[in-house]
Design an enzyme around this catalytic site. Structure first.
Site, PDB file in Angstrom:
ATOM      1  N   GLU A 289       5.362 -10.168  -5.633  1.00  0.00           N
ATOM      2  CA  GLU A 289       5.140  -9.153  -6.286  1.00  0.00           C
ATOM      3  C   GLU A 289       6.573  -8.592  -7.211  1.00  0.00           C
ATOM      4  O   GLU A 289       7.130  -8.535  -8.266  1.00  0.00           O
ATOM      5  CB  GLU A 289       3.605  -7.908  -6.762  1.00  0.00           C
TER       6      GLU A 289
ATOM      7  N   PHE B  19     -11.413  -0.620  -1.186  1.00  0.00           N
ATOM      8  CA  PHE B  19     -10.559  -1.303  -0.676  1.00  0.00           C
ATOM      9  C   PHE B  19      -9.546  -1.262  -2.460  1.00  0.00           C
ATOM     10  O   PHE B  19      -9.777  -1.716  -3.034  1.00  0.00           O
ATOM     11  CB  PHE B  19     -10.776  -2.186  -0.720  1.00  0.00           C
ATOM     12  N   GLN B  20      -8.307  -1.001  -2.125  1.00  0.00           N
ATOM     13  CA  GLN B  20      -6.948  -1.133  -2.829  1.00  0.00           C
ATOM     14  C   GLN B  20      -7.195  -0.883  -4.246  1.00  0.00           C
ATOM     15  O   GLN B  20      -6.613  -1.406  -5.625  1.00  0.00           O
ATOM     16  CB  GLN B  20      -7.112  -2.620  -2.666  1.00  0.00           C
TER      17      GLN B  20
ATOM     18  N   LYS C 177     -12.426  -4.439 -12.578  1.00  0.00           N
ATOM     19  CA  LYS C 177     -12.578  -5.757 -12.625  1.00  0.00           C
ATOM     20  C   LYS C 177     -13.173  -5.474 -13.605  1.00  0.00           C
ATOM     21  O   LYS C 177     -13.837  -6.930 -14.287  1.00  0.00           O
ATOM     22  CB  LYS C 177     -12.713  -5.607 -11.166  1.00  0.00           C
TER      23      LYS C 177
ATOM     24  N   MET D 132      28.740  -2.050   0.382  1.00  0.00           N
ATOM     25  CA  MET D 132      29.542  -0.690  -0.507  1.00  0.00           C
ATOM     26  C   MET D 132      29.239   0.360  -0.070  1.00  0.00           C
ATOM     27  O   MET D 132      29.847   1.045   0.280  1.00  0.00           O
ATOM     28  CB  MET D 132      28.571  -1.142  -2.088  1.00  0.00           C
TER      29      MET D 132
END
Length: 578
Positions: free
Chosen positions: A69, A131-132, A181, A490
């Site tokens: 993602e 869940f999630q 959903k 760096m």
């Protein structure tokens, strides 16, 4: 359907959309995106967005399946910066959504228009630790321009319309739409508003005539004026107006890091980049100017070094910005203009005359000749600065160049003279490693006709190099130039200069063979360790009609100079070795 929408459908060959037809929330979303002229979507599916992906099946959209993602949102970001259009990405709920957070913050810091669509669990499960499940709207409130949680499918068209309006107007930024959903599955008649009315949101700020006149008056008496042009020039597509304004007034131009490309780096009035790793002349210009004209800039700590009272000590500061919160935030200003910088310059150009600045310009040119960017060559050792010079000369400054964050980023800003707006794409405010490669993918998709180069470090590249799968799958001809010094460069430089050479956790010598890694994905891989090899393999890379990864093995101990240490002032520049 309005006449305007019907015409847009005809012009863009969008499939006919039946208004009033009963469709799901997922289908509603896609129809709204079509009407917003979205062509590319970057994303990664999951359970909560399966209704959306089911509607995507066989659709008009070009969906780019990234391998993470973070790759999706950085690619959408690169697309947005390269075009000025909003980038669109989709992620599922929970970890999918939270994986967007770094990219959202990156876009917010750099004022990039994005519309980020996330799924969530059904509303009946919200608050149950399902869940999630994740409160992504709550998580992203501080790093978005606005966040929406869609509770009713009938609100979705209005929300999408508002999201694109908010993302692209005023000071651009990311907007998040979280769709549970059950909303994605709900059915309602399709509608889409013709216009947006958001109470209290007035994004198009037109400067007052009095403000514009004060802006002009402040310039008239200046003998040592300098323009400091920031990312606002690019966001407003005001590069042509800036060029006309600078040439008419004969005022030299400094480009901040985010403003590179907003004024041609090869122009006689260009002074380059100021600040921590800026050049000697740009910093001297700020120290000696009697008028600093800030156009779409934040006066951030990498330019002021946090010493705002000592910044431009002899100058009256004029600040033009569309975001009133920026005016006077970091430095004291004598004149402020609240409004779009393009509109301000358009109105000022007919009214301004040339300043008495020729002696000042001569002094600046003398400084440029005496103290250019420089580095020590060393026989067959490949210097990183030489790599950037090679990229510049081989493309005549016409490529789109993206970078990660670190030494290579600063060398790119120093040694690649950007001629065009939207040709330099890098994470400025947040400093996001892993940004450069996926951003290059988005930029290349946006401009398939242009050479696009991702300049990355061996550290940052390993954060998102799985997106090699995309360039291989779709034959996206991004050229990846790895400035490989086998360490976190760096960090190593700061540990050398400020931590008594105590090198803690910067060793990357166990990195993979990048040539073999590229080949494992079906991408051409090349390597160079000397200046001669570098020229040969880079010519081969440019001649190849597909993606290429070039591993430039450069000197490990090279530092970025000039440098102003944190807390010092611009007159305390360390110029480095001759």
């Amino acid at each position: 359907m309005s006449v305007e929408m019907a015409e847009m459908q005809r012009k863009n060959s969008i499939p006919p959309i039946q208004f009033g037809e009963e469709v799901t929330g997922a289908e509603t979303l896609l129809r709204c995106l079509l009407l917003e002229e979205v062509e590319y979507i970057f994303g990664y599916p999951g359970g909560a967005v399966l209704p959306i992906y089911d509607s995507l099946y066989g659709s008009y959209f070009k969906h780019i399946l990234t391998r993470h993602e973070q790759g999706a949102i950085h690619a959408a970001d690169g697309y947005a910066r390269a075009t000025g259009k909003p980038g669109v990405c989709i992620a599922t709920s929970g970890p999918g959504a939270t994986n967007l957070v770094t990219g959202i913050a990156t876009a917010q810091m750099d004022s990039v228009p994005l519309v980020c669509i996330t799924g969530n669990v059904a509303q009946s499960l919200i608050g149950t630790d399902a869940f999630q499940e994740a409160n992504i709207t709550g998580i992203t409130v501080p790093i978005t321009k606005h966040s929406y949680f869609v509770r009713d499918v009938r609100d979705l068209p209005r929300i999408v319309k508002e999201a694109f309006h908010i993302a692209t107007t005023g000071r651009p930024g990311p907007v998040l739409i979280d769709i549970p959903k059950d909303v994605a599955n709900a059915i309602a008649p399709f509608t889409y508003p013709d216009h947006v009315e958001i109470r209290g949101y007035r994004a198009e700020v037109v400067p007052e005539d009095e403000e514009v006149q004060k802006f002009i008056d402040a310039i008239k008496s200046a003998k040592r004026p300098v323009i400091m042009a920031g990312g606002g020039i690019i966001a407003a597509s005001a590069d042509k107006e800036l060029l006309a304004f600078a040439e008419k007034t004969r005022i030299p131009v400094i480009n901040t890091f985010m403003g590179l490309g907003g004024f041609p780096g090869t122009h006689e009035l260009s002074l380059g980049m100021p600040g921590m790793h800026g050049n000697f002349t740009a910093n001297q210009a700020l120290l000696n100017a009697d008028c600093v004209i800030g156009l779409g800039v934040r006066f951030d700590d990498r330019i002021t070094m946090g010493r705002t009272k000592e910044f431009a000590p002899n100058a009256r500061i004029v600040h033009v910005d569309i975001d009133p919160a920026e005016l006077g935030k970091n430095v004291s200003t004598a004149v402020t203009v609240t409004g779009d910088v393009k509109n301000t310059l358009e109105r000022a150009i007919p009214l301004v005359t040339a300043c008495e600045s020729e002696a000042w310009i001569k002094q600046l040119k003398d400084w440029q000749q005496k103290q250019p960017y420089k580095y020590k060559t060393d026989g067959d050792t490949l210097k990183p600065q030489a790599v950037i010079e090679l990229l510049y000369t081989s493309t005549d400054g016409e490529a789109i160049v993206t970078t990660d964050v670190g030494q290579h980023q600063m060398w790119t800003a120093q040694y690649y003279k950007f001629k065009n707006a939207r040709s330099f794409i890098s994470s400025g405010g947040l400093g996001t490693m892993g940004f450069g490669f996926p951003a290059a993918i988005g930029a290349q998709i946006a401009h398939p006709e242009r050479t696009t180069i991702a300049v990355v470090g061996d550290g940052g590249f390993q954060m998102t190099n799985q997106e090699l799968a995309i360039v291989s799958q779709y034959n996206i001809p991004v050229k990846v130039a790895i400035v490989n010094n086998q360490c976190l460069g760096m960090v190593r430089q700061w540990q050398e200069l400020f931590y008594d050479n105590r090198y803690s956790q910067i060793d990357l010598t166990c990195s993979p063979d990048f040539v073999k890694l590229a080949e494992a994905y079906g991408v051409k891989g090349l390597r160079a360790s000397t200046p001669q090899e570098a020229e040969a393999v880079w010519a081969e890379a440019l001649a190849h009609d597909g993606p290429v990864v070039v591993d430039f093995r450069v000197a490990q101990g090279e530092n970025v100079y000039p440098m102003v240490a944190a807390g010092d002032t611009l007159d305390q520049m360390e110029l480095g070795e001759e």
